[in-house]
Design an enzyme around this catalytic site. Sequence first.
Site, PDB file in Angstrom:
ATOM      1  N   GLU A  22       0.830  -1.219   0.000  1.00  0.00           N
ATOM      2  CA  GLU A  22       0.000   0.000   0.000  1.00  0.00           C
ATOM      3  C   GLU A  22       0.861   1.264   0.000  1.00  0.00           C
ATOM      4  O   GLU A  22       2.069   1.196   0.235  1.00  0.00           O
ATOM      5  CB  GLU A  22      -0.949   0.002   1.207  1.00  0.00           C
ATOM      6  CG  GLU A  22      -0.210  -0.051   2.537  1.00  0.00           C
ATOM      7  CD  GLU A  22      -0.687   0.985   3.535  1.00  0.00           C
ATOM      8  OE1 GLU A  22      -1.095   2.092   3.138  1.00  0.00           O
ATOM      9  OE2 GLU A  22      -0.615   0.681   4.743  1.00  0.00           O
ATOM     10  N   LYS A 157      -2.682  -0.773  14.463  1.00  0.00           N
ATOM     11  CA  LYS A 157      -1.791   0.177  15.100  1.00  0.00           C
ATOM     12  C   LYS A 157      -2.068   0.312  16.589  1.00  0.00           C
ATOM     13  O   LYS A 157      -3.204   0.227  17.030  1.00  0.00           O
ATOM     14  CB  LYS A 157      -1.934   1.549  14.427  1.00  0.00           C
ATOM     15  CG  LYS A 157      -1.129   1.627  13.161  1.00  0.00           C
ATOM     16  CD  LYS A 157      -1.687   2.640  12.233  1.00  0.00           C
ATOM     17  CE  LYS A 157      -3.012   2.145  11.680  1.00  0.00           C
ATOM     18  NZ  LYS A 157      -3.648   3.110  10.799  1.00  0.00           N
TER      19      LYS A 157
HETATM   20  N1  PSU Z   1      -0.121   1.670   9.398  1.00  0.00           N
HETATM   21  C1  PSU Z   1       0.961   2.460   9.507  1.00  0.00           C
HETATM   22  N2  PSU Z   1       0.928   3.668   8.898  1.00  0.00           N
HETATM   23  C2  PSU Z   1      -0.149   4.060   8.165  1.00  0.00           C
HETATM   24  C3  PSU Z   1      -1.287   3.208   8.024  1.00  0.00           C
HETATM   25  C4  PSU Z   1      -1.208   2.038   8.680  1.00  0.00           C
HETATM   26  O1  PSU Z   1       1.935   2.116  10.165  1.00  0.00           O
HETATM   27  O2  PSU Z   1      -0.120   5.154   7.608  1.00  0.00           O
HETATM   28  C5  PSU Z   1      -2.455   3.621   7.164  1.00  0.00           C
HETATM   29  C6  PSU Z   1      -2.955   2.412   6.357  1.00  0.00           C
HETATM   30  O3  PSU Z   1      -2.957   2.786   4.995  1.00  0.00           O
HETATM   31  C7  PSU Z   1      -4.354   2.165   6.846  1.00  0.00           C
HETATM   32  C8  PSU Z   1      -4.764   3.558   7.215  1.00  0.00           C
HETATM   33  O4  PSU Z   1      -5.176   1.592   5.859  1.00  0.00           O
HETATM   34  O5  PSU Z   1      -3.600   4.080   7.862  1.00  0.00           O
HETATM   35  C9  PSU Z   1      -5.987   3.578   8.112  1.00  0.00           C
HETATM   36  O6  PSU Z   1      -6.501   4.869   8.151  1.00  0.00           O
HETATM   37  P1  PSU Z   1      -7.929   5.121   8.846  1.00  0.00           P
HETATM   38  O7  PSU Z   1      -7.702   4.873  10.301  1.00  0.00           O
HETATM   39  O8  PSU Z   1      -8.265   6.561   8.527  1.00  0.00           O
HETATM   40  O9  PSU Z   1      -8.887   4.157   8.212  1.00  0.00           O
END
Ligand code: PSU
Length: 301
Positions: A22, A157
């Site tokens: 990603e 996370k």
């Molecule tokens: N994990 C990381 N860094 C990130 C992300 C995940 O260590 O930047 C990103 C991923 O792309 C995940 C997104 O899909 O954060 C989730 O964002 P949200 O909580 O807005 O759905």
Amino acid sequence: MMEIAPEVRAALAAQEPCVALETTIVTHGLPHPQNLETARACEAAVRREGAVPVTIGVVDGRAVVGLAAGELERLAQGGPAVRKIAARDLGPAVAQGASGGTTVSATARLAARAGLRVFATGGLGGVHRGARETWDVSADLYELARSPVAVFCAGAKAILDLPATAEMLETLGVLVLGWRCDTWPAFYAAESDVPVEHRVETPEECAAVLAAHWEAGGRGAVVLVPPPPGAALPRAEAEAAVQAALEEMAARGVRGKAVTPFLLSAVERRTGGRSLAANRSLVEHNAAVAARVARALAGRR
Ligand code: PSU
Ligand code: MN
């Protein structure tokens, strides 16, 4: 609407192992230039393990499956015009000719459409702490209920509510496997109190379970890979940094898609950059494990 790079097209036709990667982690997760270095290191790790890296993102309205080096560099340069693109944002980004990093949800969607089954990242989105008030639950979880893709990650996370995320995945029918672990890793830390029901020890075993999951009509899966020993942070340190970051976020009123990028950078500041180093090495490790399983899956055909 979707553009598959020639190398990826050839690999898919020959049923060679491929690993999707990603790009929101590049555009919104890590600072420059570590973001680009990390993305390249992941691609290299996948190749070292004998699979084809397939980095996914949107460039000038082209949803690209298999970004060229120059395209990845452009996304990594960032800037305010570079969007954070979740699955629901793909339509606007493409129609408006925008560029951006794809989150786990958008990447899983595009990967599945291209015929890819294995995908690696750092951490999955999930149920945010305080979701009872904010309703902030990542679209990543819902997309995995639909797209038949296995995401290799170090758990959700550490900024998230882990037990709630595990419950939600169960509700959505997303398979969760522990790669040589019996509890959810807490991203920066190697373990947590949240148990994992199904443990796998080898690439072949993991591939066999995933293949059976898909044969039984299952859709998404999450393979939890604990951070490698040298990379993990002590649990108490990671937790303290997250708590402080959450308080700062509440004080500033950060919301919506800004939440995850804000928390990641606040945690980085509070751990003196150690969370960043942990993040880099665990993503690379996840990519390598994913590649080994992709090879085992290809060997079954
Ligand atoms: N994990 C990381 N860094 C990130 C992300 C995940 O260590 O930047 C990103 C991923 O792309 C995940 C997104 O899909 O954060 C989730 O964002 P949200 O909580 O807005 O759905
Ligand atoms: Mn959110």
